[in-house]
Design an enzyme around this catalytic site. Sequence first.
Site, PDB file in Angstrom:
ATOM      1  N   CYS A  52       0.958  -1.111   0.137  1.00 48.30           N
ATOM      2  CA  CYS A  52       0.057   0.122   0.020  1.00 48.30           C
ATOM      3  C   CYS A  52       0.887   1.319   0.039  1.00 48.30           C
ATOM      4  CB  CYS A  52      -0.949  -0.001   1.120  1.00 48.30           C
ATOM      5  SG  CYS A  52       0.015   0.257   2.774  1.00 48.30           S
ATOM      6  N   GLN A 125       3.647  -9.812   3.659  1.00 47.58           N
ATOM      7  CA  GLN A 125       3.876  -9.235   2.263  1.00 47.58           C
ATOM      8  C   GLN A 125       5.107  -9.761   1.447  1.00 47.58           C
ATOM      9  OE1 GLN A 125       2.932  -5.221   3.153  1.00 47.58           O
ATOM     10  NE2 GLN A 125       0.609  -5.518   3.535  1.00 47.58           N
ATOM     11  N   ALA A 199      -5.562  -9.236   0.580  1.00 46.46           N
ATOM     12  CA  ALA A 199      -4.970  -9.397   1.855  1.00 46.46           C
ATOM     13  C   ALA A 199      -5.226  -8.180   2.949  1.00 46.46           C
ATOM     14  CB  ALA A 199      -3.420  -9.469   1.868  1.00 46.46           C
TER      15      ALA A 199
END
Length: 450
Positions: A52, A125, A199
């Site tokens: 992000c 991640q 996710a």
Amino acid sequence: MGSIVVLLSLVASHSDIDLETVAKISADASQVASVVLASASPIAGAVTLATCNRYEIYCEVPQLEDLSAARSEVISQIADSTGLDESTISTALVSKSETEAIEHLFSVGAGLDSAVIGEREIAGQVRRALNEAQAAGTATGSLVRLFQAASRTAKDVGSRTSLGSRGLSVVSVALDLATDLSRERDWKTKNIVIFGTGAYAGATMALLRDRAAHNVSVFSASGRSEAFVASRGGAALDESTLEAALESADIIIGCSGSDHRLMAADIAALDRGGRPLIAVDLALTHDFDPALGALEGVDLIDLESVRMAAPDEQAQSLREARGIVLGATQAFAAEQRERAADAAIVALRRHTQQVLEAEVEKVRAQHGCTAAAEEVEFAMRRMMRQLLHVPTVRARELASEGRADEYIGALETLYGLEVAVPVAPSMKNQASCPVTGAQGAGTDSVSRSA
């Protein structure tokens, strides 16, 4: 003379540039690793880590002199995939190589470079980035070892320090902000709509359960909401039911990073009867029109808001975590350097073994298989082992100091040996080889929103 493989990372993150630029570079750049391997570049393997608030690509090249060409190729391919000019991308991407690249990835995986220091989501991640690269066939052995070491380092930081012990994450800080903005702080009564099934959407659902939220609906532009809620709870929405859910929503949360953006005009056209709305946009490429925040009765929380609200972690814990990362970096770099020494040691032993066998054959030819001949052969082999001990130890010592090339040069000069340091096989043109547990399919833009 051969040389050990070289690591290169190109990094665009919230630490260096604004999130809008990170989003532009990330857009449609998820396939860059596969594309550069199919090109004529010197890149042998690549792993992409996109979240992000960052876009990073880790590459392996055979020689130090290949770094410039590798960087240029990655920039060119990102420009082709995003439509941005190469000068913009070149300015935004920070290049790191060798130990600096290793330390950066280890810091990222441990949550030390996150908007919320110590967050634990980034470790997952990092694992997914490796799994996806392995499934796509772009990860070399050295890159696999690098990312696995990053995961181990993240675990060490989590177990040996109090960093992140409060369970803070981008999602949790965003939900705390939403709580502060709410007239009614009880999540049990709130109607919530989540956009996305990746996710971050999963992490959001878990935290909403912790806050006793019951009325949660999920919309996926790709139609995966049914499968998502089947395992996580909530109600699935589609195009026909989305409008009604938005009219009664108290909070909407964007986690998809897809091309399906909710516009300010869409919200303004709804019959909400003056009901206040909190929009939480966790997608780097924006699930919600930034103009939503200008609508009356609408509060918009985005990633920049989260970054500004994220609390500082305790200085002592942060120092301890950085110490662990530095130690792990030095250990991994030393291990990489010692691989160069291994090739030199093998070459020296092979050479001495050939000389030894030639002399042993002479002894056997002259004295036959007698006890005396066997005694001479035993003495010769013992002497050879003793002679090789110091050069072997010295090879590893020099390699740990980054001086393996000096050792290799000495062998080539003194013995005429040609030492070819093994380079990890290129993943170019190799078939994809999925691994157990590889992820990437069946999520809404996990690379960008996870």
